[in-house]
Design an enzyme around this catalytic site. Structure first.
Site, PDB file in Angstrom:
ATOM      1  N   GLU A 164     -28.858  70.352 128.381  1.00 40.31           N
ATOM      2  CA  GLU A 164     -28.660  71.171 129.580  1.00 40.31           C
ATOM      3  C   GLU A 164     -27.568  72.211 129.357  1.00 40.31           C
ATOM      4  OE1 GLU A 164     -29.591  68.622 133.463  1.00 40.31           O
ATOM      5  OE2 GLU A 164     -28.352  67.504 132.039  1.00 40.31           O
ATOM      6  N   GLU A 220     -33.071  61.196 130.643  1.00 45.56           N
ATOM      7  CA  GLU A 220     -32.430  60.547 131.791  1.00 45.56           C
ATOM      8  C   GLU A 220     -33.357  59.619 132.575  1.00 45.56           C
ATOM      9  OE1 GLU A 220     -29.943  64.266 131.077  1.00 45.56           O
ATOM     10  OE2 GLU A 220     -32.049  63.681 130.913  1.00 45.56           O
TER      11      GLU A 220
END
Length: 689
Positions: free
Chosen positions: A130, A151
């Site tokens: 990210e 995740e």
């Protein structure tokens, strides 16, 4: 409220240096993430690490550079948030602040008036990827070992911009694959070439001079001599992809993984919502999920896979292991051939297969050679390595070829008499120190070795199918297996890149014992009159990787029945024998056709008049599993409940959100109701009491 501080955080520092780059009249500000350890302890970002990055960005921009670039220490870019601090988060406001902190720091790269670059030199996962996505441009090393947004597999969502940035970069179909599908498929990673083809990176560069080439490329972008084009994202198909993805989740998970559904909602929001709205929604999702039982179970499972699997409990010192310079495999069927390929690739030593006739031997060797060619075709092997591997694998009908083998494994029919006969023959051929390993799935290692002159060198070496995919290896110690044999088995397992668990010689060991008890309850319900469809779907709320009938289809009804019969003989009070499973096995017909029960198989069933509903079937199955786990722990089959969970995760693909199984049994109250006690202390794999 300030972000919770983790006293155990290994701080990843952001180290700034100004680099002169040919063709630029101002220096490049290069920020290197480095926690001070080698690649075995990857960079992560906790509150202190984010603060360091924030300071480095401030200093970089103050230097008025031509560009700002972020890279990592050797082999590692950044593998995401520091998950060790999550158990310290005890209220929702702390969780919200954790998300907001990451968003605030990363946004400085996205909003910068100075061009920003991510030089992804190595593994980039979760928040690390990210971070890269927030930069205006990305270079990627062909040597990067792992790229992913994992995740959802833990019970979280990409919470630092990933759900909003990725679909608007590479399109919603591929973003859904990376954010939801891959994590649910045993946390599948992207290869660098694949990531570049998707558009996650703007350019793929060779690892040898990656930093130099990245700076050169970035300078060209800044000067305008290197154009960067990205295809326009198709928004017409967005809603259709969302609808299909929701259907797929419902069919597979039945609502069992909240994180997957929250991730899907966020991806839907990314279509039209302003970026700030999307990231605020990420904060809310993160706050909800951080305080969930599923996340705590996911973190527990992650720790098992990352730590316990690498240091098997009870394994003898590695210094006792003997060298293995040649491997023999008794049998040349599919399992034996898969093993031959694995041993040749990982150990790089001669591997020889034997079987009853030359036709079978030739077929087995041909299978291995064919699989090697497939690997070449996929770009996973070069032609030179492939030629070497083909030369290492051979076959014979004469077992005397095992005379100089250090490690011989049998993969023949699952019958104790047959296996004892094999070892009796081989003991006259191999050296007294040669390890004799059996891939038996349920038979006694001690009984198999009982009549041998050297029973101390027999060990269980139980793989799971498909061999190339499932990482678990149950290493079974017979009553007379010695430490040198066991150490050699663990050393070989490590070289094969398997996660090894030490198991006591008990019927069906761990995974098969539990799955057989589980399947037994399903077929007991069917025998009583429960419709197959009801019994098969009863466990759907758990979100298991496959339904019971699909599992029976995978292992084969005959194998399932045979294993059940073995356990019935050992534990007749708990393991029944299903007449209907016997009928299915003897029919030779597939249990499922296109995912549905074969009508001809259904016609074979004889059922009673006491059907159960789905909730009753589910509770009986869970009660049975809880009882069996407690008995296994009392018998010392493994060192602890953590090994039970590790085995189910790595050998049966059971999901992280269950923590394997014991955390789920604890939090559902099943453990205490059935056995009188929990499997794990409060706060382990769950919220504190």
């Amino acid at each position: 409220m300030s972000t919770v501080q983790n006293p155990n955080e290994v701080v990843t520092k952001a180290l700034l240096r100004l680099v002169a780059v040919p063709g630029l009249d101002r220096p490049a500000a290069l920020i290197t993430l480095d926690n001070g350890f080698d690649h075995r302890k990857p960079n992560t970002l906790g509150p202190a690490g984010l603060a360091s990055l924030d300071e480095a960005i401030t200093a970089a921009l103050a230097a008025e550079p031509a560009l700002v670039a972020v890279t990592g220490k050797p082999y590692i870019f950044c593998v995401g948030a520091d998950v060790t601090g999550i158990p310290l988060v005890t209220d929702r406001e702390q969780a919200l602040e954790l998300g907001r902190l990451g968003h605030r720091v990363f946004a400085r790269l996205r909003d910068s008036a100075v061009p920003t670059f991510a030089f992804v030199n190595g593994a980039a996962m979760g928040g690390g990827l990210e971070l890269a996505l927030h930069c205006h441009y990305r270079t990627l090393s062909g040597g990067a070992a792992a790229l992913a947004l994992p995740e959802v597999s833990l019970g979280l969502v990409p919470g630092w911009g990933g759900t909003q940035l990725l679909p608007n970069l590479i399109g919603i179909p591929m973003a859904t694959q990376v954010i939801i599908q891959n994590p649910l498929m045993q946390n599948r990673m992207l290869k660098p070439k694949q990531a570049a083809e998707m558009g996650i990176a703007d350019v793929l560069l060779e690892p040898a001079d990656f930093l130099e080439r990245s700076l050169e490329w970035a300078a060209g972008v800044v000067r305008g001599t290197v154009p960067v084009s990205r295809p326009e994202v198709d928004r017409e198909m967005w809603d259709g992809v969302m609808f299909f993805a929701k259907q797929t989740l419902d069919e597979r998970l039945h609502g069992a993984v909240p994180a997957a559904y929250r991730a899907l909602e966020l991806l839907g929001l990314a279509k039209d919502a302003p970026f700030e709205v999307g990231t605020a929604a990420e904060d809310e999702a993160l706050a909800d999920l951080v305080l969930s039982e599923e996340l705590r179970s996911g973190l527990y499972a992650f720790d098992l896979v990352q730590r316990r699997a690498r240091k098997p409990v009870g394994a003898p010192p590695a210094t006792l292991a003997r060298p293995v310079t040649k491997v023999g495999i008794v049998g040349a069927g599919l399992m034996a051939s898969q093993l031959a390929l694995l041993f040749a690739r990982r150990l790089q030593v001669p591997v020889v297969l034997t079987d009853l006739d030359q036709t079978r031997v030739d077929k087995g060797v041909a299978y291995v050679h064919g699989e090697i060619e497939k690997l070449v075709g996929k770009g996973r092997l070069d032609t030179g390595t492939a030629a070497k591997l083909r030369g290492l694998v051979g076959g014979s009908v004469d077992k005397s070829v095992f005379a100089d083998a250090d490690f011989v494994i049998e993969a023949v029919f699952e019958d104790l008499g047959v296996k004892k006969q094999v070892w009796a023959e081989l003991e006259k051929i191999v050296s007294p120190e040669a390890v004799l390993a059996t891939n038996t799935s349920s038979l006694s290692i001690t009984a198999m070795a009982a009549d041998l002159e050297h029973p101390e060198r027999v060990v269980g070496f139980h793989f799971f199918n498909p061999v190339a995919v499932l990482p678990l290896l149950e290493i079974v110690r017979g009553e007379r297996t010695d430490d040198a044999t066991l150490a050699t088995a663990f050393a070989v397992g490590k070289e094969l890149r398997k996660s090894c668990v030490l198991v006591k010689d008990a019927p069906a060991f761990v995974v098969n014992r539990l799955l057989t008890r589980f399947i037994g309850e399903i077929f007991s319900a069917v025998d009583a009159g429960t419709p197959l469809a009801v019994a098969d779907s009863a466990l759907d709320p758990l979100g298991l990787p496959m339904r019971p009938l699909a599992l029976v289809q995978l292992v084969g009804p005959a194998v399932a029945y045979h294993t059940g019969a073995t356990l019935h003989a050992a534990f007749p009070d708990r393991y029944g024998t299903s007449e209907n499973l016997r009928r299915i096995a003897e029919s030779g017909r597939p249990l499922l056709v296109d995912g549905e029960v074969d009508p001809e198989v259904a016609a074979l069933l004889q059922v009673g008049d006491q059907p159960l509903d789905a909730a009753q079937v589910r509770q009986r199955a869970l009660d049975a599993v809880a009882q069996e786990i407690r008995l296994m722990l009392d018998e010392g089959v493994v060192a602890g409940a953590a090994d039970i969970d590790l085995c189910l995760i790595l050998g049966a693909g059971w999901p992280f959100h269950l923590g394997g199984i014991t955390p789920y049994l604890d939090r559902s109250g099943t453990s205490e109701r059935v056995t009188g006690q929990r499997f794990l202390p409060y706060g382990v794999a769950g919220l504190p009491a």
